[in-house]
Design an enzyme around this catalytic site. Structure first.
Site, PDB file in Angstrom:
ATOM      1  N   GLY A 238       0.822  -1.236   0.144  1.00 24.08           N
ATOM      2  CA  GLY A 238       0.037   0.037   0.094  1.00 24.08           C
ATOM      3  C   GLY A 238       0.780   1.392  -0.229  1.00 24.08           C
ATOM      4  O   GLY A 238       1.799   1.375  -0.638  1.00 24.08           O
ATOM      5  N   SER A 239       0.256   2.154   0.750  1.00 21.91           N
ATOM      6  CA  SER A 239       0.887   3.594   0.841  1.00 21.91           C
ATOM      7  C   SER A 239       2.307   3.495   1.151  1.00 21.91           C
ATOM      8  O   SER A 239       3.207   4.573   1.178  1.00 21.91           O
ATOM      9  CB  SER A 239       0.092   4.639   1.304  1.00 21.91           C
ATOM     10  OG  SER A 239      -1.096   4.809   0.445  1.00 21.91           O
ATOM     11  N   THR A 240       2.589   2.648   2.104  1.00 26.99           N
ATOM     12  CA  THR A 240       4.119   2.630   2.403  1.00 26.99           C
ATOM     13  C   THR A 240       5.117   2.541   1.454  1.00 26.99           C
ATOM     14  O   THR A 240       6.173   3.384   1.625  1.00 26.99           O
ATOM     15  CB  THR A 240       4.461   1.477   3.742  1.00 26.99           C
ATOM     16  OG1 THR A 240       4.093   0.380   2.993  1.00 26.99           O
ATOM     17  CG2 THR A 240       3.278   1.599   4.777  1.00 26.99           C
TER      18      THR A 240
END
Length: 479
Positions: free
Chosen positions: A215-217
């Site tokens: 995801g956004s990590t």
């Protein structure tokens, strides 16, 4: 008579030679096949004839050996088994060995040639060498904080010392007690069957052996690729990013979780702080597949040889994608997949000025000491300093406020990974972070947390409501 005697003696000599050749064939040439035969119990009897060496955490043994008064004289025991199972693995008289119990088996079992000063004498006398202890790098306070933080939820935590690569915590939940399957008999068989049938898969090491969409990590990797390649030269300049963003060559439009229009044409600083999909999707396409793949691989993606010394699952960044797929991969979706250990390595490299140290779980054994070594130089110091500023802003002013620690500088990045067919499943909650005391320039800890069954609404997950407090607890324990 003398002639007959000579013939008889020669015949006896031939028989003796035949016996010697037969014994040599059995003991030398055929011995590997006998050793590997499951029906040969001598190996198991020898293996469990004495106590194994212990695995140490914080100077204390978390394993032991118990006398059984049976043919297999000693069985393995575990202290706080579920807490340390992702570190120790298990050694079973019935089901073999995993993780450190397997990777360091020759030391623990006493079969490593280096454990004896006279290996040839031991080979002749068949004398068994006592097992040696394996000292791990685990910080017991960090391990407990991670385990308590996850509670009964499915998930994992990996924590590293960025400056050395020492693994400080490796937790996977739900867990299991390795002692339940260490022996033989109906109890061990029943426990094994129950673990295999458990839908939550407690024996899967989610921190080391399970990959997830990050995801956004993963936007951390994309931002580094953009800065390193020169695609972005000023983190405060507008990025000319539409909202929504039409994926190249596709009719699909990429949107943002937030309803605000702050992502439209946002700078890298703002886009990272509020986690804009549109900006980072476009940015990945602007950077290009080769530069994105090179950056991801510098962190350890696509490396099947990563060991700590137990084998880690290979984190994946596809190297053959179209532009739309690249845009999705650049926000940690499509085929991008990472272990929690891998994402802890991403945070550690940023914290350590761009130098990623080789992660390792074993500090020393009687035959070897693990020395700190560089895995890769991922980015230069200037890019690392900019990324530290971006990650710090996420905690002070962005989606990671719940990771803040008084008296410490904390950088982080939240993530929400879509899950299930047509994204119908509950999203995975991610948080990666690092921390150092305000009075020190040396990073103390880098952490990655993933929670699979986050029973929270999507906004709470994106805002660090689930994973960030767990990371905070681990960082506080280390600090």
């Amino acid at each position: 008579m003398t002639r007959h005697g000579r013939h008889a003696a020669a015949f006896c000599l031939l028989l003796l030679l035949a016996l010697l050749l037969g014994a040599t064939r059995v003991q030398v040439l055929d011995s590997p096949s006998y050793d590997g035969n499951p029906a040969n119990r001598r190996l198991a009897i020898t293996r469990y004839a004495q106590p194994r060496g212990d695995i140490l955490v914080g100077g204390h043994a978390v394993t032991g050996s118990r006398a059984t008064h049976s043919q297999l004289k000693y069985v393995r025991t575990y202290t706080d088994g579920p807490l340390y199972a992702p570190v120790t693995g298990f050694v079973s008289q019935t089901y073999g060995a995993t993780l450190l119990e397997a990777a360091e088996d020759d030391v623990l079992a006493g079969t490593a040639a280096q454990l004896t000063a006279l290996p040839l004498w031991n080979a002749v006398t068949r004398e068994q060498q006592p097992g040696g202890d394996v000292t791990t790098t685990i910080d017991p306070a960090a391990q407990r904080a991670a385990y308590r933080g996850l509670g009964g939820r499915k998930g994992a935590v990996a924590a590293l010392d960025p400056a050395t690569g020492r693994i400080l915590a490796l937790v996977s939940t739900p867990s299991y007690d390795p002692g339940d399957i260490a022996g033989t008999g109906p109890a061990a068989t029943s426990a094994w069957s129950g673990l295999l049938a458990d839908r939550d898969q407690p024996m899967v090491n989610r921190a080391l052996r399970q990959t997830y969409p990050p995801g956004s990590t993963f936007k951390t990797v994309t931002a580094i690729a953009a800065l390193t390649s020169g695609t972005i030269t000023d983190v405060d300049e507008p990025t000319d990013s539409p909202d929504p963003y039409p994926l190249p060559g596709s009719t699909t439009r990429l949107t943002n979780e937030s309803s605000t229009e702050a992502c439209r044409d946002a700078s890298l600083r703002i886009a990272y702080q509020i986690s804009c999909n549109t900006v980072f999707g476009k940015l990945g396409d602007d950077v290009g597949l080769k530069a994105m793949a090179d950056t991801a691989e510098a962190f350890g993606f696509n490396d099947p040889a990563l060991r700590i010394p137990s084998r880690a699952a290979t984190s994946v960044f596809d190297t053959d994608m179209d532009r739309a797929q690249l845009a999705l991969s650049s926000i940690g979706q499509y085929d991008t997949a990472a272990t929690p250990l891998q994402m802890a390595m991403v945070a550690a490299a940023v914290a350590n000025g761009g130098t990623l140290m080789q992660p390792h779980l074993v500090d020393r054994t009687p035959v070897a000491t693990t020395y700190d070594s560089v895995y890769r130089q991922v980015m230069n110091g200037a890019v690392a300093a900019e990324m530290q500023d971006l990650m710090t802003a996420v905690v002070t002013d962005g989606t990671g406020r719940r990771a803040a620690i008084p008296g410490a500088v904390v950088g982080g990045k939240t993530g929400t990974a879509q899950n299930g067919e047509n994204n119908r499943g509950t999203p995975f909650a991610w948080f990666i972070s690092w921390a150092r005391p305000k009075v020190s320039g040396t990073p103390a800890v880098a952490v990655a947390v993933v929670v699979e069954d986050a029973a929270a609404n999507r906004a709470d997950i994106s805002g660090g409501g689930v994973a960030a407090p767990i990371a905070r607890a681990v960082m506080r324990a280390v600090l």
